[in-house]
Design a protein around this motif. Structure first.
Motif, PDB file in Angstrom:
ATOM      1  N   ASP A  61      35.966 -73.599  93.438  1.00 43.08           N
ATOM      2  CA  ASP A  61      37.419 -73.443  93.382  1.00 43.08           C
ATOM      3  C   ASP A  61      37.933 -72.358  94.319  1.00 43.08           C
ATOM      4  O   ASP A  61      39.109 -72.031  94.321  1.00 43.08           O
ATOM      5  N   LEU A  62      37.043 -71.791  95.145  1.00 38.64           N
ATOM      6  CA  LEU A  62      37.455 -70.754  96.081  1.00 38.64           C
ATOM      7  C   LEU A  62      36.739 -70.954  97.411  1.00 38.64           C
ATOM      8  O   LEU A  62      35.540 -71.232  97.434  1.00 38.64           O
ATOM      9  N   ILE A  63      37.488 -70.832  98.496  1.00 39.86           N
ATOM     10  CA  ILE A  63      36.902 -70.785  99.832  1.00 39.86           C
ATOM     11  C   ILE A  63      37.203 -69.398 100.364  1.00 39.86           C
ATOM     12  O   ILE A  63      38.365 -69.021 100.511  1.00 39.86           O
ATOM     13  N   LEU A  64      36.146 -68.627 100.598  1.00 40.39           N
ATOM     14  CA  LEU A  64      36.284 -67.254 101.086  1.00 40.39           C
ATOM     15  C   LEU A  64      35.924 -67.253 102.561  1.00 40.39           C
ATOM     16  O   LEU A  64      34.772 -67.428 102.928  1.00 40.39           O
ATOM     17  N   ASN A  65      36.939 -67.108 103.391  1.00 35.26           N
ATOM     18  CA  ASN A  65      36.771 -67.182 104.840  1.00 35.26           C
ATOM     19  C   ASN A  65      37.139 -65.815 105.417  1.00 35.26           C
ATOM     20  O   ASN A  65      38.245 -65.600 105.887  1.00 35.26           O
TER      21      ASN A  65
END
Length: 126
Positions: A61-65
């Protein structure tokens, strides 16, 4: 609890360690955090907090870019050609990053983090 509320301590940490970021919403309510950390240490703090909140990054549920300021200034991306026997964890350890960082940067070509094939060109964030 919203996804943003779930990851509020990560956002608080980003604010404290000098990371600049923006939030967007991806497919199915996924939270996307895109930003620049002032140092590799600050970037690692964020990844450690992410893993604490979502062990083994299973929620999806999270995309950490997040890039470091140095990488953002110089492009900050390498490519890696997958060879037989590779997996994202093994590749990530060669670059001193989390496997989830590679997954997040290659979702356009990968359908599942466990399904990579020899010859694929992966983007490796630095």
């Amino acid at each position: 609890m919203s996804v943003q509320e779930k990851y509020q301590t990560l956002l608080d940490l980003a604010n404290q360690n000098g990371t600049t970021y923006e939030l967007t919403e991806g497919e199915n309510g996924t939270l996307i955090i895109t930003g620049v950390a002032p140092s590799a240490e600050a970037k690692q703090q964020l990844w450690d907090e992410y893993e604490r909140l979502d062990p083994e990054f299973r929620s999806g549920d999270l995309i950490l870019n997040i890039q470091t300021a140095e990488a953002a200034a110089g492009g900050g991306m390498h490519t890696y050609t997958v060879v037989s026997g590779d997996n994202l964890s093994k590749i990530a350890s060669k670059y001193g990053i989390q496997w989830k960082a590679i997954w997040d940067h290659n979702r356009d070509i990968l359908n599942h983090p466990d399904k990579i094939y020899p010859g694929q060109e992966l983007k490796i964030p630095m």
